[in-house]
Design a protein around this motif. Sequence first.
Motif, PDB file in Angstrom:
ATOM      1  N   GLU A 181      62.230  41.768  37.793  1.00  0.00           N
ATOM      2  CA  GLU A 181      62.998  42.570  39.056  1.00  0.00           C
ATOM      3  C   GLU A 181      63.456  43.853  38.370  1.00  0.00           C
ATOM      4  O   GLU A 181      63.928  43.942  37.136  1.00  0.00           O
ATOM      5  N   SER A 182      63.737  44.784  39.330  1.00  0.00           N
ATOM      6  CA  SER A 182      64.522  46.140  39.193  1.00  0.00           C
ATOM      7  C   SER A 182      65.929  45.934  39.708  1.00  0.00           C
ATOM      8  O   SER A 182      66.736  46.894  39.212  1.00  0.00           O
ATOM      9  N   ASN A 183      65.927  45.286  40.775  1.00  0.00           N
ATOM     10  CA  ASN A 183      67.360  45.334  41.267  1.00  0.00           C
ATOM     11  C   ASN A 183      67.903  43.957  41.154  1.00  0.00           C
ATOM     12  O   ASN A 183      67.189  42.894  41.663  1.00  0.00           O
TER      13      ASN A 183
ATOM     14  N   GLU B 108      76.197  45.549  38.469  1.00  0.00           N
ATOM     15  CA  GLU B 108      74.969  45.734  39.362  1.00  0.00           C
ATOM     16  C   GLU B 108      74.104  46.643  38.424  1.00  0.00           C
ATOM     17  O   GLU B 108      74.416  47.782  37.755  1.00  0.00           O
ATOM     18  N   ALA B 109      72.436  46.252  38.346  1.00  0.00           N
ATOM     19  CA  ALA B 109      71.736  46.727  37.601  1.00  0.00           C
ATOM     20  C   ALA B 109      71.422  48.257  37.990  1.00  0.00           C
ATOM     21  O   ALA B 109      70.984  48.884  36.908  1.00  0.00           O
ATOM     22  N   TYR B 110      71.665  48.581  39.099  1.00  0.00           N
ATOM     23  CA  TYR B 110      71.245  49.917  39.661  1.00  0.00           C
ATOM     24  C   TYR B 110      72.447  50.859  39.079  1.00  0.00           C
ATOM     25  O   TYR B 110      72.097  52.248  38.945  1.00  0.00           O
TER      26      TYR B 110
ATOM     27  N   GLN C 146      72.441  47.259  28.592  1.00  0.00           N
ATOM     28  CA  GLN C 146      71.410  47.787  28.346  1.00  0.00           C
ATOM     29  C   GLN C 146      70.052  47.386  29.001  1.00  0.00           C
ATOM     30  O   GLN C 146      69.260  46.428  28.569  1.00  0.00           O
ATOM     31  N   LYS C 147      69.629  48.271  30.315  1.00  0.00           N
ATOM     32  CA  LYS C 147      68.867  47.592  31.256  1.00  0.00           C
ATOM     33  C   LYS C 147      67.346  47.590  30.485  1.00  0.00           C
ATOM     34  O   LYS C 147      66.598  46.572  30.665  1.00  0.00           O
TER      35      LYS C 147
ATOM     36  N   ALA D 108      75.271  35.102  33.425  1.00  0.00           N
ATOM     37  CA  ALA D 108      74.695  34.828  34.796  1.00  0.00           C
ATOM     38  C   ALA D 108      73.869  36.119  35.026  1.00  0.00           C
ATOM     39  O   ALA D 108      74.238  37.155  35.250  1.00  0.00           O
ATOM     40  N   PHE D 109      72.730  35.491  36.001  1.00  0.00           N
ATOM     41  CA  PHE D 109      71.987  36.550  36.477  1.00  0.00           C
ATOM     42  C   PHE D 109      71.651  36.209  37.910  1.00  0.00           C
ATOM     43  O   PHE D 109      71.461  35.058  38.300  1.00  0.00           O
TER      44      PHE D 109
END
Lengths: 113, 112
Positions: free
Chosen positions: A29-31, A52-54, A69-70, A93-94
């Motif tokens: 996933e990207s988001n 938040e990943a973004y 570190q994405k 957690a994800f």
Amino acid sequence: AQTVTQSQPEMSVQEAETVTLSCTYDTSESNYYLFWYKQPPSRQMILVIRQEAYKQQNATENRFSVNFQKAAKSFSLKISDSQLGDTAMYFCAFMKNGNQFYFGTGTSLTVIP
Amino acid sequence: DAMVIQNPRYQVTQFGKPVTLSCSQTLNHNVMYWYQQKSSQAPKLLFHYYDKDFNNEADTPDNFQSRRPNTSFCFLDIRSPGLGDAAMYLCATSIRGPDTQYFGPGTRLTVL
């Protein structure tokens, strides 16, 4: 499938020192969202920090900060000025797709007086 | 102020005897979750409700069912508890999906 890995089952730190807990995850996933939760002995789980990943900027909450570190899919937690009350199990957690939530196996942290 | 309440905190049941665990929330959150946490392990998601929409994890045993009669309450029913079902059961809520989860104190289930 998403996996969350915490490679340090147990850690200890002297009071007032700094400690870093590691977490890696695997996703296509990207988001998505990442969390650190704390579960003190015999007490309920509470949120420590979320990312938040973004967002490129690392989240910070008082003595707690993350190194996100994405590209490396790494999400470590740094606890500064450790206190006795920080003794707990820490879960990384994800979350993706809104409601699917996956925990790592946890790191048991002991703060030594 | 209690926000996610679980009753009872400790539950003892006999092998095969149905048991119901209760969760209530004062947060008016849309999503409610049930997790199973065995000793020294990570919580494992059993299922969740987004409003009235029920979502079951693929590996949740058929022995486990859930009900959400209204926004505030959610129940976990274990139809025929086995020894392997002894665990801490955690309830959690969130406003919507990608958001912080608020956990209750858990119900520790013992199966004799």
